[in-house]
Write an enzyme that holds these catalytic residues in place. Sequence first.
Site, short mmCIF file in Angstrom:
data_model
loop_
_atom_site.label_atom_id
_atom_site.label_comp_id
_atom_site.label_asym_id
_atom_site.label_seq_id
_atom_site.Cartn_x
_atom_site.Cartn_y
_atom_site.Cartn_z
N CYS A 160 0.78 -1.23 0.00
CA CYS A 160 0.00 0.00 0.00
C CYS A 160 0.82 1.29 0.00
O CYS A 160 0.54 2.18 -0.82
CB CYS A 160 -1.05 0.00 1.10
SG CYS A 160 -0.67 -0.98 2.54
N ARG A 183 7.18 -10.89 5.36
CA ARG A 183 6.78 -10.63 6.74
C ARG A 183 7.53 -11.58 7.65
O ARG A 183 7.59 -12.78 7.37
CB ARG A 183 5.27 -10.81 6.93
CG ARG A 183 4.49 -9.75 6.18
CD ARG A 183 3.00 -9.81 6.46
NE ARG A 183 2.31 -8.95 5.51
CZ ARG A 183 1.00 -8.91 5.34
NH1 ARG A 183 0.22 -9.70 6.08
NH2 ARG A 183 0.45 -8.11 4.46
N GLN A 207 1.16 -11.11 -3.23
CA GLN A 207 -0.28 -10.86 -3.17
C GLN A 207 -0.79 -10.42 -4.53
O GLN A 207 -0.10 -9.73 -5.26
CB GLN A 207 -0.57 -9.73 -2.19
CG GLN A 207 -0.29 -10.09 -0.75
CD GLN A 207 -0.53 -8.89 0.16
OE1 GLN A 207 -0.08 -7.78 -0.13
NE2 GLN A 207 -1.24 -9.11 1.26
N ASP A 232 -2.54 -7.99 -5.20
CA ASP A 232 -2.96 -6.84 -4.42
C ASP A 232 -3.39 -5.70 -5.34
O ASP A 232 -2.92 -5.60 -6.47
CB ASP A 232 -1.77 -6.38 -3.58
CG ASP A 232 -2.18 -5.56 -2.38
OD1 ASP A 232 -3.40 -5.43 -2.12
OD2 ASP A 232 -1.29 -5.04 -1.70
N HIS A 261 -4.95 -1.38 -4.93
CA HIS A 261 -5.50 -0.30 -4.11
C HIS A 261 -6.33 0.60 -4.99
O HIS A 261 -5.87 1.04 -6.04
CB HIS A 261 -4.37 0.46 -3.42
CG HIS A 261 -3.66 -0.41 -2.43
ND1 HIS A 261 -2.56 -1.16 -2.78
CD2 HIS A 261 -3.97 -0.73 -1.15
CE1 HIS A 261 -2.20 -1.89 -1.72
NE2 HIS A 261 -3.03 -1.65 -0.73
N LYS A 299 -12.29 -4.38 7.63
CA LYS A 299 -12.19 -5.16 6.40
C LYS A 299 -13.27 -6.22 6.28
O LYS A 299 -13.84 -6.66 7.27
CB LYS A 299 -10.81 -5.82 6.29
CG LYS A 299 -10.50 -6.82 7.38
CD LYS A 299 -9.08 -7.37 7.17
CE LYS A 299 -8.71 -8.37 8.25
NZ LYS A 299 -7.34 -8.85 8.14
N HIS A 322 -8.16 -1.32 0.01
CA HIS A 322 -7.14 -2.35 -0.18
C HIS A 322 -7.91 -3.60 -0.52
O HIS A 322 -8.86 -3.93 0.18
CB HIS A 322 -6.37 -2.64 1.10
CG HIS A 322 -5.75 -1.46 1.76
ND1 HIS A 322 -4.39 -1.34 1.91
CD2 HIS A 322 -6.29 -0.36 2.34
CE1 HIS A 322 -4.12 -0.22 2.56
NE2 HIS A 322 -5.25 0.39 2.83
#
Length: 647
Positions: free
Chosen positions: A343, A372, A390, A392, A394, A474, A520
């Site tokens: 992000c 992580r 991910q 991912d 945004h 979320k 997200h």
Amino acid sequence: MSEPFSAAEARIAVTLPGGRTLNFPRPVSGSDIAAALGKSEAAVAISIDGKARDLSHLVEGDVEARLITRDEPEGLAILRHDAAHVMAEAVKELYPDTQVAFGPATETGFYYDFARAEPFTPEDLAKIEARMHEIVRRNEKITREVRDRGAAIAFFRGIGEEMKAEHIAEIPESEEVSLYRQGRFVDLCAGPHAPSTGALGEAFKLMSVAGAYWRGDPRNAQLQRIYGTLWAKKEELGQYLFRLAEAEKRDHRRLGRELELFHLQEEAAGSVFWHPKGWRLYRVIEGYMRGRLEKAGYFEVSGPQLLDRSLWVASGHWEKFREHMFTAESRDERVLALKPMNCPGHVLIFKSRLRSYRELPLRLAEFGACHRNEPSGALHGLLRVRAFTQDDAHIFCTEEQVASESIAFCELLLSVYRDFGFADVAIRFADRPTVRAGSDEVWDRAESALQEAIEATGLPYTKNPGEGAFYGPKLEFVLRDALAREWQCGTLQLDFVLPERLDANYVGADGARHRPVMLHRAILGSLERFIGVLIEHHAGHFPLWLAPVQVMVASISEESARYAGEVARACGDAGLRAELDTGSEKIGYKIREHSLLKVPVILVVGRREAETKRVMLRRLGSNVQEALALDEAVARLKAEAAIPQDA
RNA sequence: GCCCCGAUAGCUCAGCGGUAGAGCAACCGCUUCGUAAGCGGUAGGCCGUCUGUUCGAAUCAGACUCGGGGCACCA
């Protein structure tokens, strides 16, 4: 059924499900009612005016009652809870220096937490289980006593059960404190329980010992938790153990090795070594997602892996997520962090120039590789790793666009899941966690906006309190696999905090600067985890479009080897992932080998096929063969192997 | 990270104080065969790592690493 009592004294009416009413003299016990219904054997408890009670419970007035029997889930849960008590009794008999903590029923059985200096060994478990069977045979009466809480505390202190005493202090004043007694064992428990230990039957088994913190808090002492499983019938226990064995066979770690998809090793704990077949699968999935995202109006980007500490400080990650971040140092001693999320990078792309409201919603997508630093005990195959990618994205938008973007996202997500063979998806709404960034006002706004958005989709959802991300509430999308296990993969998070912290803004129609909202969102979650779930869901038997090797061409003998090569080439030319086996093994051997490797289609060719330009098509899991012209087989397989691009 | 358990050939496992074994896989032959295991042979191990106990350690003890089942954490 005739009425069991005929006396004219004080009588009460017991209304049963379906509206039937029986009359009894007052008082009447649950057991009496069960007996009147001829269900003394099956009944384990009784629901009186909606509240589950022991069968010994005395009914004093007119009520609505429903028997709870061992063959329904509610009754089974009570038996499992009984089993926890019986296990505790067995443990106390065998190891009197043990303190008992907490012992509920679970979805497949029960557990009990014990405090004891010595660890329980597998041999101990066998002894405990044997003693449990003995206690069941003793058929001890299980009785309930209500105590004044001071007396109850004194009682548990007196028998050295400090944790029980501590627990009583937490029971709300409005609830009564009840004790359950069976043989010499007394436990603090709300109940209800079956009338005697014999009700357990024999269909149980102790499974494992594990550590568990007292009240789930790592600052507290660690207890020993013994897990057991219990079923209403022996056959059901057998079926359960069989299911476990089946689940082990489709374990993605085992299949990953057997199907040559990937491996893990200690030099890179928590990171995946993808092998050629696994990487092929990975890339097919990535390519599919890329196609779906492009059609849905996303722009793919790629951000840096290492970003300066100052950015993470500004985003709030340094404060809230520090312990999960890997850091590195540059030559000039600046601290950089390997990104744990994409992000902040996407915000920087958004901010790289002045943005207009006309650009919103701006959807920036990335197959973002994240690291992580997960605690070592959390790592688990592909399902929990330290390095993952991910799918991912945004979405930068206005508050008014949140609902329509959320609806569009949910549609996309469900369609993607369907393509992968997952039809069963649950949605959970996770609100503010204890550790969070942003004021309560901002959270109020974010939660209600997300709530409106999920309501707008019309999809059913449940609440998952306190489980939101640190920057916003979320939606968690949980898919259920072929074995009915749940996996959280997708997510949609609403964030008012990060645009604020990183000062993202756009110029509105009014010419003034405004703060965008960030959504997200991920569908697969992490590709690694999703592939792990996919492997287990399909047990390695992937649908054709996903299979790393789609077609194996196997020749029967050397004389058909040349034609087999032609067939493989024809498949390859058609874009199929085909391989060739012209080895000297017998055809039965080849079929077994490629079937074990879960190749979905085997094309067998021998002299007859070579002479007529045909193939013998055989599908994984079936022993039916179909003779087809080569052209037709290739055309069919090509159509079937097409990547789904829109549902 | 915490608790318990585990680590022996590529895989599955046996051996549990006197210095390493099986099956499958691999490799090499032979076999050319019609739908889930043809036959024979060969090779393969610093018994997770380190320290200790012992005349002697795969075997006993301790630490560490990784893995498993949980807890806590979480995509």
